[in-house]
Design a protein around this motif. Structure first.
Motif, PDB file in Angstrom:
ATOM      1  N   GLN A  18       0.849  -1.176   0.000  1.00 55.32           N
ATOM      2  CA  GLN A  18       0.000   0.000   0.000  1.00 55.32           C
ATOM      3  C   GLN A  18       0.898   1.243   0.000  1.00 55.32           C
ATOM      4  O   GLN A  18       2.107   1.129   0.182  1.00 55.32           O
ATOM      5  CB  GLN A  18      -0.899  -0.020   1.244  1.00 55.32           C
ATOM      6  N   PRO A  19       0.329   2.430  -0.210  1.00 52.06           N
ATOM      7  CA  PRO A  19       1.154   3.640  -0.251  1.00 52.06           C
ATOM      8  C   PRO A  19       2.033   3.834   0.990  1.00 52.06           C
ATOM      9  O   PRO A  19       3.131   4.376   0.895  1.00 52.06           O
ATOM     10  CB  PRO A  19       0.139   4.779  -0.390  1.00 52.06           C
ATOM     11  N   ARG A  73      -3.107   6.372 -16.370  1.00 52.95           N
ATOM     12  CA  ARG A  73      -3.404   7.422 -15.406  1.00 52.95           C
ATOM     13  C   ARG A  73      -3.928   6.796 -14.115  1.00 52.95           C
ATOM     14  O   ARG A  73      -4.685   5.837 -14.145  1.00 52.95           O
ATOM     15  CB  ARG A  73      -4.448   8.376 -15.954  1.00 52.95           C
ATOM     16  N   SER A  74      -3.547   7.391 -13.008  1.00 53.76           N
ATOM     17  CA  SER A  74      -4.015   6.923 -11.714  1.00 53.76           C
ATOM     18  C   SER A  74      -5.492   7.272 -11.547  1.00 53.76           C
ATOM     19  O   SER A  74      -5.909   8.377 -11.885  1.00 53.76           O
ATOM     20  CB  SER A  74      -3.218   7.586 -10.587  1.00 53.76           C
ATOM     21  N   PRO A  75      -6.292   6.348 -10.995  1.00 55.50           N
ATOM     22  CA  PRO A  75      -7.697   6.678 -10.739  1.00 55.50           C
ATOM     23  C   PRO A  75      -7.836   7.688  -9.604  1.00 55.50           C
ATOM     24  O   PRO A  75      -8.902   8.253  -9.407  1.00 55.50           O
ATOM     25  CB  PRO A  75      -8.329   5.341 -10.364  1.00 55.50           C
ATOM     26  N   LYS A  76      -6.752   7.951  -8.898  1.00 53.61           N
ATOM     27  CA  LYS A  76      -6.770   8.932  -7.806  1.00 53.61           C
ATOM     28  C   LYS A  76      -6.388  10.330  -8.283  1.00 53.61           C
ATOM     29  O   LYS A  76      -6.436  11.274  -7.517  1.00 53.61           O
ATOM     30  CB  LYS A  76      -5.807   8.506  -6.700  1.00 53.61           C
ATOM     31  N   ALA A  77      -6.009  10.437  -9.561  1.00 54.79           N
ATOM     32  CA  ALA A  77      -5.560  11.744 -10.087  1.00 54.79           C
ATOM     33  C   ALA A  77      -6.743  12.651 -10.354  1.00 54.79           C
ATOM     34  O   ALA A  77      -7.812  12.276 -10.630  1.00 54.79           O
ATOM     35  CB  ALA A  77      -4.758  11.540 -11.367  1.00 54.79           C
TER      36      ALA A  77
END
Length: 77
Positions: A18-19, A73-77
């Motif tokens: 995880q991050p 692309r990140s889905p969190k962007a």
């Protein structure tokens, strides 16, 4: 293409970080990650083999596939 079942999951990460660096531990999430990895591995292998058999340079195809991943692309962007 027909592949040995032994190819599935080869290289799969033992830990999905995880991050914050802690591993994903939820069994349902781990199952989805493992299924996605195995499915993607098969799709990429088929695309790679098809390209090589159609005359694409192997090193170029590897770069193309890496570029594809690097442009996601990140889905969190």
């Amino acid at each position: 293409m027909n592949h040995d079942a032994g190819d599935e999951g080869a290289g799969m990460p033992k830990v999905w970080p995880q991050p914050d660096g802690t591993p994903v531990s939820c069994r349902d999430k781990l199952l989805i990650l493992q299924e996605n990895y195995t499915e993607l591995q098969g799709i990429l292998r088929d695309a790679f083999e098809d390209a090589i058999l159609m005359g694409v340079d192997e090193a170029a195809m590897r770069r193309i596939l890496l570029d594809l991943v690097n442009t996601l692309r990140s889905p969190k962007a």
